[in-house]
Design an enzyme around this catalytic site. Sequence first.
Site, PDB file in Angstrom:
ATOM      1  N   PHE A   1       0.864  -1.175   0.000  1.00  0.00           N
ATOM      2  CA  PHE A   1       0.000   0.000   0.000  1.00  0.00           C
ATOM      3  C   PHE A   1       0.902   1.226   0.000  1.00  0.00           C
ATOM      4  O   PHE A   1       1.911   1.260   0.717  1.00  0.00           O
ATOM      5  CB  PHE A   1      -0.895  -0.021   1.243  1.00  0.00           C
ATOM      6  CG  PHE A   1      -1.973   1.025   1.231  1.00  0.00           C
ATOM      7  CD1 PHE A   1      -3.094   0.858   0.449  1.00  0.00           C
ATOM      8  CD2 PHE A   1      -1.854   2.168   1.989  1.00  0.00           C
ATOM      9  CE1 PHE A   1      -4.090   1.824   0.428  1.00  0.00           C
ATOM     10  CE2 PHE A   1      -2.841   3.147   1.981  1.00  0.00           C
ATOM     11  CZ  PHE A   1      -3.965   2.968   1.195  1.00  0.00           C
TER      12      PHE A   1
ATOM     13  N   ASP B   1       3.149  -5.394   8.257  1.00  0.00           N
ATOM     14  CA  ASP B   1       1.918  -4.616   8.211  1.00  0.00           C
ATOM     15  C   ASP B   1       0.758  -5.616   8.196  1.00  0.00           C
ATOM     16  O   ASP B   1       0.614  -6.401   7.259  1.00  0.00           O
ATOM     17  CB  ASP B   1       1.906  -3.745   6.957  1.00  0.00           C
ATOM     18  CG  ASP B   1       0.660  -2.866   6.848  1.00  0.00           C
ATOM     19  OD1 ASP B   1      -0.411  -3.262   7.348  1.00  0.00           O
ATOM     20  OD2 ASP B   1       0.750  -1.780   6.235  1.00  0.00           O
TER      21      ASP B   1
ATOM     22  N   TYR C   1      -9.724  -0.253  11.643  1.00  0.00           N
ATOM     23  CA  TYR C   1     -11.035   0.089  11.085  1.00  0.00           C
ATOM     24  C   TYR C   1     -11.492  -0.880  10.001  1.00  0.00           C
ATOM     25  O   TYR C   1     -12.580  -0.695   9.449  1.00  0.00           O
ATOM     26  CB  TYR C   1     -11.045   1.521  10.538  1.00  0.00           C
ATOM     27  CG  TYR C   1      -9.858   1.905   9.685  1.00  0.00           C
ATOM     28  CD1 TYR C   1      -9.759   1.494   8.360  1.00  0.00           C
ATOM     29  CD2 TYR C   1      -8.842   2.676  10.209  1.00  0.00           C
ATOM     30  CE1 TYR C   1      -8.685   1.838   7.582  1.00  0.00           C
ATOM     31  CE2 TYR C   1      -7.747   3.037   9.443  1.00  0.00           C
ATOM     32  CZ  TYR C   1      -7.678   2.614   8.118  1.00  0.00           C
ATOM     33  OH  TYR C   1      -6.591   2.968   7.354  1.00  0.00           O
ATOM     34  N   LYS C   2     -10.731  -1.919   9.730  1.00  0.00           N
ATOM     35  CA  LYS C   2     -11.137  -2.908   8.739  1.00  0.00           C
ATOM     36  C   LYS C   2     -11.828  -4.072   9.458  1.00  0.00           C
ATOM     37  O   LYS C   2     -12.956  -3.947   9.915  1.00  0.00           O
ATOM     38  CB  LYS C   2      -9.928  -3.359   7.925  1.00  0.00           C
ATOM     39  CG  LYS C   2      -9.227  -2.226   7.175  1.00  0.00           C
ATOM     40  CD  LYS C   2      -8.071  -2.741   6.347  1.00  0.00           C
ATOM     41  CE  LYS C   2      -7.200  -1.625   5.772  1.00  0.00           C
ATOM     42  NZ  LYS C   2      -7.903  -0.725   4.863  1.00  0.00           N
TER      43      LYS C   2
ATOM     44  N   ARG D   1     -12.829  -5.387  -6.017  1.00  0.00           N
ATOM     45  CA  ARG D   1     -12.334  -5.977  -4.769  1.00  0.00           C
ATOM     46  C   ARG D   1     -13.498  -6.220  -3.817  1.00  0.00           C
ATOM     47  O   ARG D   1     -14.295  -5.317  -3.556  1.00  0.00           O
ATOM     48  CB  ARG D   1     -11.306  -5.036  -4.134  1.00  0.00           C
ATOM     49  CG  ARG D   1     -10.406  -5.686  -3.124  1.00  0.00           C
ATOM     50  CD  ARG D   1      -9.354  -4.719  -2.614  1.00  0.00           C
ATOM     51  NE  ARG D   1      -9.953  -3.657  -1.805  1.00  0.00           N
ATOM     52  CZ  ARG D   1      -9.326  -3.019  -0.827  1.00  0.00           C
ATOM     53  NH1 ARG D   1      -8.080  -3.321  -0.535  1.00  0.00           N
ATOM     54  NH2 ARG D   1      -9.924  -2.074  -0.152  1.00  0.00           N
TER      55      ARG D   1
END
Length: 415
Positions: free
Chosen positions: A130, A199, A224-225, A387
Amino acid sequence: MSELISAARELDAADELACLRSRFVLDDAVYLDGNSLGALPVSVPGRLADVVYREWGELRIRSWDESGWWTAPERIGDRIAPLVGAAPGQIVVGDSTSVNVFKAVVAAVRMAEEDGAGRRDEILVDATTFPTDGYMAESAARMTGRTLRPVTPAEVPAALSDRTAAVLLNHVDYRTGRLHDLPGLTAAIHEAGAYAVWDLCHSAGALPVGLDAHGVDLAVGCTYKYLNGGPGSPAYLYVRRDLQPRFDSPLPGWTSHTAPFAMRPAYEPAPGAVRGRVGTPDILSMLALEAALDVWYGWGGGGEAGPAGEAAAMLESVRAKSLALTDFFLRCVAAYVPEGRVESLTPTAHAERGSQVALRCDDAGDIMKRLISQNVIGDFRHPDVLRFGFTPLYVNFTDVERAARVLGETLEGVG
């Protein structure tokens, strides 16, 4: 079609996690974007109201002590710990993933230099990462006078050398959903005398990680995922216990001082995971996260293992359901989508798959807009990737069948 609808119903009826769906605020939409922002747990609004009206409104500054605000970063870190395979006292919550990446990479380079085993002047970074990880790694390299070398995770073993100080890798690729070999790569990094920084943004809360078991040095992740902490909820930093005395943060803030309220001009780091703190904790978002984590506790599947064991046992069930959901989605896509219209970028092998499916598709941005207009919520990644994220806590098999069916109908309609 009827066969897959029946199969979805049977799978839902046998789902041991089905009871958890009621712990989230959901509607008629099929929500397959929890790998970007998790759904709202029902426990959060009431908890936030109490924090705002009672703890802040009535107790005011007394809440730093009486409501446990000051110790929240470590307390909540200990609640996350079982979900990433860590013992208590190694995770601190606060700041963003980007900031924690910077802390971890710089600290890893400093430890490598302290080891004194030659001039380790190179940082390896996941070339498919990312973007923010790459930006932060580049900044860390400039700050420490190192060279940044992007490589794919598969290239890491061959790229390692006595020049390598640290390696920053993603556990799950954010675009494709590929799960990388954390145990094997960590072992290879250690064999080369370097430090591993992982990560976990796309794996924590979706699959077992095993930080302690695999000897990971440092790790970061967002909340937050799959942890459903809410938009912008604070990230976390893991520092392996034996490395904590050597963890030298490039951002020494007052809350990580050994005596923060003494207001001394010279910085003296606190012992333990507290060293990872910087400034004043973000109390509102942090306590929303703490409430969101309640979903992992009180499930009843951990037997006599206690809260941490219960959360770890639940994670095993979450992983099993994640693989079943993604398997079923790929089965439904094969049945409903016109041949040749999509290509799966996500590995079929369970050992190489996270909790999402990425499909390459022409006009993917337009197709995703059409899906969203029909209440199938996924997301789009440039240039051509649809996705879909599968959060086993609240996604069911009926959702999966419907999403694949709507995708097939949409592609037929624009074909």
